[in-house]
Each structure stands twice: as structure tokens, then as C-alpha cells.
Write a protein that holds these residues in place. Structure first.
Motif, PDB file in Angstrom:
ATOM      1  N   ALA A  96       0.862  -1.179   0.000  1.00 34.05           N
ATOM      2  CA  ALA A  96       0.000   0.000   0.000  1.00 34.05           C
ATOM      3  C   ALA A  96       0.895   1.225   0.000  1.00 34.05           C
ATOM      4  O   ALA A  96       1.740   1.389   0.890  1.00 34.05           O
ATOM      5  CB  ALA A  96      -0.927   0.016   1.208  1.00 34.05           C
ATOM      6  N   LEU A  97       0.745   2.066  -1.015  1.00 29.68           N
ATOM      7  CA  LEU A  97       1.518   3.295  -1.104  1.00 29.68           C
ATOM      8  C   LEU A  97       0.652   4.453  -0.635  1.00 29.68           C
ATOM      9  O   LEU A  97      -0.382   4.745  -1.225  1.00 29.68           O
ATOM     10  CB  LEU A  97       1.988   3.529  -2.540  1.00 29.68           C
ATOM     11  N   GLN A  98       1.063   5.101   0.448  1.00 26.90           N
ATOM     12  CA  GLN A  98       0.328   6.218   1.025  1.00 26.90           C
ATOM     13  C   GLN A  98       1.255   7.423   0.986  1.00 26.90           C
ATOM     14  O   GLN A  98       2.190   7.527   1.773  1.00 26.90           O
ATOM     15  CB  GLN A  98      -0.108   5.901   2.457  1.00 26.90           C
ATOM     16  N   GLY A  99       1.007   8.337   0.028  1.00 26.52           N
ATOM     17  CA  GLY A  99       1.915   9.468  -0.145  1.00 26.52           C
ATOM     18  C   GLY A  99       3.277   8.977  -0.584  1.00 26.52           C
ATOM     19  O   GLY A  99       3.415   8.296  -1.603  1.00 26.52           O
ATOM     20  N   SER A 100       4.297   9.255   0.196  1.00 24.25           N
ATOM     21  CA  SER A 100       5.656   8.800  -0.132  1.00 24.25           C
ATOM     22  C   SER A 100       6.084   7.604   0.705  1.00 24.25           C
ATOM     23  O   SER A 100       7.247   7.198   0.660  1.00 24.25           O
ATOM     24  CB  SER A 100       6.654   9.954   0.081  1.00 24.25           C
ATOM     25  N   THR A 101       5.147   7.037   1.470  1.00 25.72           N
ATOM     26  CA  THR A 101       5.461   5.890   2.316  1.00 25.72           C
ATOM     27  C   THR A 101       4.872   4.623   1.723  1.00 25.72           C
ATOM     28  O   THR A 101       3.683   4.570   1.406  1.00 25.72           O
ATOM     29  CB  THR A 101       4.913   6.083   3.747  1.00 25.72           C
ATOM     30  N   LEU A 102       5.721   3.610   1.571  1.00 27.29           N
ATOM     31  CA  LEU A 102       5.287   2.307   1.069  1.00 27.29           C
ATOM     32  C   LEU A 102       5.173   1.352   2.255  1.00 27.29           C
ATOM     33  O   LEU A 102       6.136   1.144   2.992  1.00 27.29           O
ATOM     34  CB  LEU A 102       6.302   1.760   0.060  1.00 27.29           C
ATOM     35  N   TYR A 103       3.972   0.782   2.436  1.00 28.39           N
ATOM     36  CA  TYR A 103       3.755  -0.205   3.489  1.00 28.39           C
ATOM     37  C   TYR A 103       3.796  -1.601   2.868  1.00 28.39           C
ATOM     38  O   TYR A 103       3.217  -1.840   1.799  1.00 28.39           O
ATOM     39  CB  TYR A 103       2.411   0.020   4.175  1.00 28.39           C
ATOM     40  N   VAL A 104       4.468  -2.530   3.561  1.00 28.80           N
ATOM     41  CA  VAL A 104       4.652  -3.884   3.055  1.00 28.80           C
ATOM     42  C   VAL A 104       4.329  -4.875   4.171  1.00 28.80           C
ATOM     43  O   VAL A 104       4.892  -4.776   5.278  1.00 28.80           O
ATOM     44  CB  VAL A 104       6.097  -4.128   2.572  1.00 28.80           C
ATOM     45  N   THR A 105       3.433  -5.826   3.896  1.00 28.97           N
ATOM     46  CA  THR A 105       3.201  -6.905   4.855  1.00 28.97           C
ATOM     47  C   THR A 105       4.199  -8.022   4.604  1.00 28.97           C
ATOM     48  O   THR A 105       4.567  -8.313   3.465  1.00 28.97           O
ATOM     49  CB  THR A 105       1.773  -7.464   4.757  1.00 28.97           C
ATOM     50  N   ILE A 106       4.640  -8.648   5.701  1.00 26.59           N
ATOM     51  CA  ILE A 106       5.560  -9.783   5.645  1.00 26.59           C
ATOM     52  C   ILE A 106       4.823 -11.005   6.175  1.00 26.59           C
ATOM     53  O   ILE A 106       4.257 -10.983   7.274  1.00 26.59           O
ATOM     54  CB  ILE A 106       6.827  -9.531   6.490  1.00 26.59           C
ATOM     55  N   GLY A 107       4.837 -12.087   5.409  1.00 27.93           N
ATOM     56  CA  GLY A 107       4.136 -13.302   5.793  1.00 27.93           C
ATOM     57  C   GLY A 107       4.809 -14.047   6.934  1.00 27.93           C
ATOM     58  O   GLY A 107       5.871 -13.648   7.437  1.00 27.93           O
ATOM     59  N   GLY A 108       4.204 -15.151   7.331  1.00 32.64           N
ATOM     60  CA  GLY A 108       4.691 -15.912   8.479  1.00 32.64           C
ATOM     61  C   GLY A 108       5.969 -16.680   8.251  1.00 32.64           C
ATOM     62  O   GLY A 108       6.618 -17.126   9.204  1.00 32.64           O
ATOM     63  N   GLY A 109       6.372 -16.877   6.973  1.00 32.70           N
ATOM     64  CA  GLY A 109       7.633 -17.536   6.677  1.00 32.70           C
ATOM     65  C   GLY A 109       7.741 -18.917   7.302  1.00 32.70           C
ATOM     66  O   GLY A 109       6.822 -19.728   7.228  1.00 32.70           O
ATOM     67  N   ASP A 110       8.890 -19.148   7.965  1.00 30.04           N
ATOM     68  CA  ASP A 110       9.142 -20.457   8.573  1.00 30.04           C
ATOM     69  C   ASP A 110       8.960 -20.408  10.086  1.00 30.04           C
ATOM     70  O   ASP A 110       9.661 -21.099  10.831  1.00 30.04           O
ATOM     71  CB  ASP A 110      10.546 -20.950   8.221  1.00 30.04           C
ATOM     72  N   SER A 111       7.979 -19.608  10.540  1.00 23.71           N
ATOM     73  CA  SER A 111       7.774 -19.464  11.986  1.00 23.71           C
ATOM     74  C   SER A 111       7.283 -20.734  12.647  1.00 23.71           C
ATOM     75  O   SER A 111       7.342 -20.867  13.878  1.00 23.71           O
ATOM     76  CB  SER A 111       6.783 -18.331  12.267  1.00 23.71           C
TER      77      SER A 111
END
Length: 620
Positions: A96-111
Motif C-alpha cells: 500500500a503506497l500512502q503518499g511517499s510511504t510504502l507499506y509492506v506486509t511480511i508473511g509468516g515464513g518459517d515461523s
């Protein structure tokens, strides 16, 4: 995606979809398990990639004029989720790009690791990264469209973020990129079972939507939406998705997970797609609407299969939307589809044969849809401009012509288009004929301009493939509209008089509740006035009033013009009565939106002028 069921779905897909031909044409290649795609502020592409192994998550930027990929940042948290003897990457997912800030979700991986009994999980004591299952923010010293990129994180940087400090990286061009940990979600929740009391369920943030400093994160494994306060780095559970009845039982359990996969904002509602869990029954997935004020869920679009992403095509609750399906039948190994769906109407398939489709970005101005494909690691481009509602153009050239006129005049149009940006731009100029409704099939000419480059057309109408009198839309794909300098020349009159046609922004159009005024010629006996009306979007209704030089009302008529319609006609014909010298014509808009102009031409061929009716707010 949701582990156990949804993770198995992707693994099945990767193994079985290879027998299907990809019907959409590849636009860009070389991605590591791409999950989501979005637009930069200037219309290029950002791609979240889950990676190919531990901490190989990546964000890529794609030049939309060429399809060339470059790395924004590498080394983002990711891990290989294991189930049985198979594994799949899980890392960067939603954008999600909000203005000049890019938000990124990180998945659960190998938790988590596989537990002993089938379908069970245990915490992994040796994680690939300490910030799996998280939400990150990214800011660059240059805009995303200009940055060279090639930033790289290390596990040490991940630890710094875990400890609450931001990380600032510097690339070879001395540009900077700052990463911050907005929220560190729990990696899993306890889910004890009689056969394994220590069983857990992996968390898996998979999508994000932003509204100012409020963000909504969808967790495809925990079946819920989190509301995040980005200012304070806090989160609460906003909405929970309950289990649904399995229509294929006894194949699979009697109840299956909803598996929410993407989240979009439309007005005061969230639009969320559901994939459903094993056995992934056809027709059981849907798009749900969640009221942002109350959190109440309702079914918006039903009858989908393995829904993975959605894009609204308007702000109204009744507007259509595009729905992307990961597969038309997961157990049969069928590829996915892109559908146009409307509440209460049957879905229309716009594209099929989409192998492991995971995300989409839609440009309604150009009619282009970009789709990420997990297995092939590519982005495809689908043009559906003839089938979806078009957004307003970036700007409008009110009138262009290659046509004869009265008193022996002959008009032709030249144009220069210039890129005002320090990056390449692209788009299209589309010609719409006189007395007609704009159609997706109308002729046009593409433009691709390097930084600060200029291109000229000696005959703009001819360059588009059109003829006669019309109007032109400037449809920007990358960047905003270029600077367009347009001139109409009367080559059939002595001295070849010319007039410059202004480039009009959509914000300068007349809208409901506003009025605009045109002034008649100083001497109506030697000059003629034509009025042009270009409707933007829905039909327009206007009251047109003629006033004499003292302001007295002489004539009033009401006219309605159809959606996306263009017409130019003599002012007297529009009003139904003659116009005189030094009078004014007031256009009061009751519904819709339009650009209104007046073109004055000397009967002796010695001069031309053009005026635009600027909006005046009638409420002020």
C-alpha cells in the motif's frame, strides 16, 4: 496465504498448472514468487515478491514504458514454509503506497514446523528472521520513479528493526532508503488439539490497505482483519471471518476456513476476497463488504472460486468491480480468471488461463490490468478498456480539426507534446468525432517520451487515424499528462490565421452546482461563434441563458447531452435564437460534468479566438 489449506493450494497449483498455456501476454519477467502489484504515484509498478529462500524477499520496480524490472530493496524477511515434504516461500506479500510511504506486509515464513499428527504445527526455534509476520514502512530519499534502488538488507538489519530502531540504507548512488517496523504481529497463536496440546496456528499477513495513518491488514491464516494505527504502531482485531459450510463434505471437514486474501477500501467499506480452505469448493469464495464504522460483514459478490484479489471500479456501493481468481478449480489444477462482477448480475470473464494469479493493479484511464503470477514469476498485461468503465482522461484538448469550414476556410491541427518530468512517461491521445459518444475503439496515437523530451505532430488528427472535427483525450499511463501545445490553422484563408487551443484539466470542467460564461463576438456581423460541449462521464444537463450587454435575460433553454458526448454547433443553433454583439451566454450545470468552449472565427478569414467557460461556484 493460509497455511495448511491455502499453502497446500499453491503447492498443488505449482505442480499441476504447467500443462496450461498462459493466455495473457507477459509484460515483465524475472520475479521471485510475486504476490502483489501496485502503482507508483507516477503510474509505474511496484511488486512484492515472497522470495526464493530464507530472507530473499524483494520489492521490485517495473518501468511501465518498457517492462524493465529493477530492484528497490532485497534481503527482506522471508522463509520457507514447510508442509509434509514440500515447502513454499513466504515473505513480502501486500503493498500500500500512502503518499511517499510504502507499506509492506511480511508473511509468516518459517515461523512454524510440521507437528507430528497430520495438519499440526509447532513453533520453529530457529527462524530465518526475527520480524516475520510484520508490517514494514519504506521511504526513499528520491521518489520511487526516480530512485536507482539496489538497496539490500541483512539479518542484522532485521534484528535492529526488532529492537525498535529504524534502518537507513545507502546505495551506490548515495541515495537513502529507510525501513521501519510499524507492527510486529505474533508469529502464531495457540491452537491446542487433543492429539497435540502444543499445537499452534501460523499467522500470515497477506494484504494491506491504507487510509491516512489507519491501515487494514488481512491475515489469511488467522481469518481476520487487523486495524493498525501507523502513528503509534498499535493494532487491534477489526473483523473476524468465521468458518463456512463445506458443500463437498465428506470430502474434507464439515466446516472450512474462509481464508481472506486481499483488502481494498471503497468509501466507508472494506472489500475483502475469500479463497476458502480445502477442498476449495467451486462457487464458495466471495467478495465481502465490511462497514468501516461498525465492522459488520455482508456478502457483496458470491459464486466465486479461489478469489485472491479485488479492485473496485467506482466509489459507489453499487459500482462494478474486478475479481481475480487464483484458480477456476484448484483440485483439478485449472488456471485462474479475471472477472467483471456487479452486485445482482452474472459475472463476465475478461481473461482466463491465468496461471497462479495472485494480485492485480487496474488503470481505468488506459483500460490496462496488470496481474502477478506466482509460479511463472511474471507480470502479464490485459487490456480490458472496451469492457470496464473508463475513468476520466488526464486532460482534454477541447477541439481539434482536419476539416473544411464556412466561407472557404480549411482547418488543420498541429501539436507538440513535451515531458516535464525527469523520468520517461507514456500514454495515448485519443480522438473523438463531432456529434458522437466517446468509445474505447476511437482512434488514437501512443506516445512515449524520455525525460524532458518533446515530440511534434504536423497533423494531430491524421496521426490519431481520425478525420474531421473532434475533441481529444490525453490519457496518461506513466506520469501525469504531458504538456501539450495545440494550434489550429485555417490554411484556406489569407494569412492562414491560427489559434492556440488550451489543454484543459479535468478539475477545470463545469460540474453540478457551477456555471461558466462565454462572451459573444464584439461584432456579430463580421464574426461567428460556435460552442463546443465535451461531456465527461455521465450525461450532463445544463440551463443555457443568453444575456444582453446590460445583463438582461434574452433567452433560456435547457439541454441534455449524453454520456461522454461531444458536439460543436453554432451558438444560435444551441440557443434556438440569434446571438448579437457583446452578449454573454451562461451555462449552469444541473447534473454531470462538461468542458464548454467558444470558438470565434472572422467571416473574412482574418482571425480566430477560443475561450473556455471557467467554473463559478453558484453556492458562493
Amino acid at each position: 496465504m493460509k497455511i495448511r489449506n491455502a499453502a497446500r493450494a499453491i503447492l498443488i497449483a505449482g505442480l499441476t498448472f504447467s500443462s496450461f498455456a498462459l493466455l495473457a501476454q507477459p509484460f515483465s519477467t524475472g520475479f521471485r514468487a510475486p504476490i502483489e502489484v501496485a502503482f507508483t504515484n507516477q503510474g509505474n509498478l511496484i511488486v512484492a515478491e515472497a522470495g526464493s529462500g530464507p530472507n530473499t524477499g524483494r520489492i521490485s520496480l517495473v518501468d511501465r514504458t518498457s517492462g524493465t524490472r529493477r530492484t528497490l530493496i532485497d534481503g527482506l524477511p522471508s522463509g520457507l514454509f514447510r508442509e509434509g515434504t514440500s515447502s513454499q516461500p513466504s515473505g513480502p506479500s501486500g503493498l500500500a503506497l500512502q503518499g511517499s510511504t510504502l507499506y509492506v506486509t511480511i508473511g509468516g515464513g518459517d515461523s512454524v514446523l510440521p507437528g507430528g499428527p497430520p495438519g499440526t504445527q509447532l513453533p520453529n526455534p530457529n527462524l530465518a528472521s526475527p520480524i516475520l509476520s510484520s508490517l514494514l514502512s519504506i521511504r526513499t530519499s528520491l521518489t520511487l520513479d526516480l530512485t536507482r534502488g539496489e538497496f539490500t538488507m541483512t539479518v542484522g538489519h532485521h534484528t535492529t528493526l526488532k529492537n525498535g530502531d529504524a534502518v537507513t540504507l545507502t546505495n551506490s548512488a548515495n541515495e537513502q532508503l529507510t525501513v521501519a517496523l510499524v507492527v510486529d504481529f505474533p508469529d502464531f497463536i495457540a491452537e491446542p488439539r487433543p492429539d497435540l496440546p502444543t499445537n499452534v496456528r501460523l499467522a500470515n499477513p497477506f494484504g494491506v490497505a491504507a487510509n491516512g495513518q489507519t491501515l487494514y491488514v488481512v491475515d489469511a491464516s488467522l481469518n481476520r482483519i487487523f486495524e493498525v494505527d501507523a502513528t503509534h504502531g498499535t493494532f487491534t482485531t477489526f473483523s473476524i471471518f468465521g468458518s463456512i459450510v463445506n458443500p463437498l463434505a465428506p470430502m474434507g471437514p464439515p466446516m472450512i476456513d474462509a481464508v481472506p486474501t486481499s483488502v481494498r477500501i471503497r468509501g466507508n467499506e472494506l472489500l475483502v476476497t475469500t479463497l476458502t480452505g480445502f477442498p476449495f469448493p467451486q462457487g464458495s469464495a466471495e467478495v465481502r463488504s465490511i462497514n468501516r464504522s461498525t465492522g459488520v460483514q455482508s456478502s457483496l459478490i458470491t459464486g466465486l472460486t479461489s478469489a485472491i484479489d479485488v479492485h473496485p471500479l467506482g466509489a459507489a456501493p453499487t459500482s462494478s468491480l474486478l475479481a481475480l481468481e487464483f484458480s477456476a478449480n484448484l483440485l483439478a489444477g485449472q488456471p485462474g480468471r479475471l472477472k467483471l462482477v456487479s452486485p445482482g448480475s452474472a459475472a463476465v470473464v475478461l481473461a482466463d488461463g491465468l496461471i497462479t494469479a495472485t494480485g492485480l493493479a487496474v488503470d481505468q484511464r488506459s483500460g490496462e490490468v496488470f496481474v502477478t503470477h506466482l509460479g511463472p514469476g511474471i507480470i502479464t498485461r490485459v487490456n480490458v478498456g472496451a469492457l470496464i468503465p473508463r475513468a476520466n482522461p488526464s486532460s482534454v484538448i477541447p477541439v481539434i480539426a482536419s476539416a473544411p469550414g464556412a466561407f472557404g476556410s480549411r482547418f488543420t491541427t498541429s501539436a507538440q507534446i513535451s515531458n516535464p518530468y525527469p523520468f520517461p512517461i507514456s500514454g495515448r491521445i485519443v480522438f473523438h468525432s463531432q456529434a458522437s459518444t466517446a468509445e474505447p475503439s476511437d482512434p488514437g496515437v501512443d506516445y512515449v517520451l524520455g525525460p524532458f523530451a518533446t515530440q511534434s505532430f504536423s497533423d494531430l488528427v491524421g496521426a490519431t487515424g481520425g478525420s474531421g472535427l473532434g475533441t481529444a483525450d490525453v490519457i496518461a499511463a506513466v506520469g501525469n499528462a504531458p504538456v501539450v501545445v495545440t494550434r489550429i490553422v485555417d490554411i484556406g484563408s489569407p494569412g492562414m490565421p491560427e489559434v492556440q487551443i488550451p489543454q484543459v484539466s479535468i478539475s477545470s470542467a463545469l460540474t453540478a452546482g457551477t456555471s461558466g460564461t462565454l462572451v459573444t463576438p464584439r461584432d456579430a456581423s463580421t464574426s461567428r461563434l460556435n460552442v463546443g460541449i465535451r461531456v465527461l462521464g455521465e450525461p450532463v444537463t445544463m440551463t443555457i441563458t443568453l444575456h444582453d450587454g446590460n445583463g438582461a435575460e434574452l433567452e433560456t433553454v435547457t439541454r441534455t447531452f449524453g454520456a461522454n458526448y461531444f458536439v460543436q454547433q453554432p451558438a444560435a443553433e444551441l440557443l434556438g435564437s440569434a446571438v448579437g454583439s457583446n452578449q454573454s451566454i451562461v451555462f449552469s450545470i444541473e447534473a454531470g460534468s462538461a468542458i464548454v468552449y467558444g470558438a470565434t472565427t472572422g467571416n473574412n478569414g482574418q482571425g480566430m479566438a477560443l475561450q473556455i467557460a471557467s467554473p463559478v461556484n453558484l453556492q458562493d
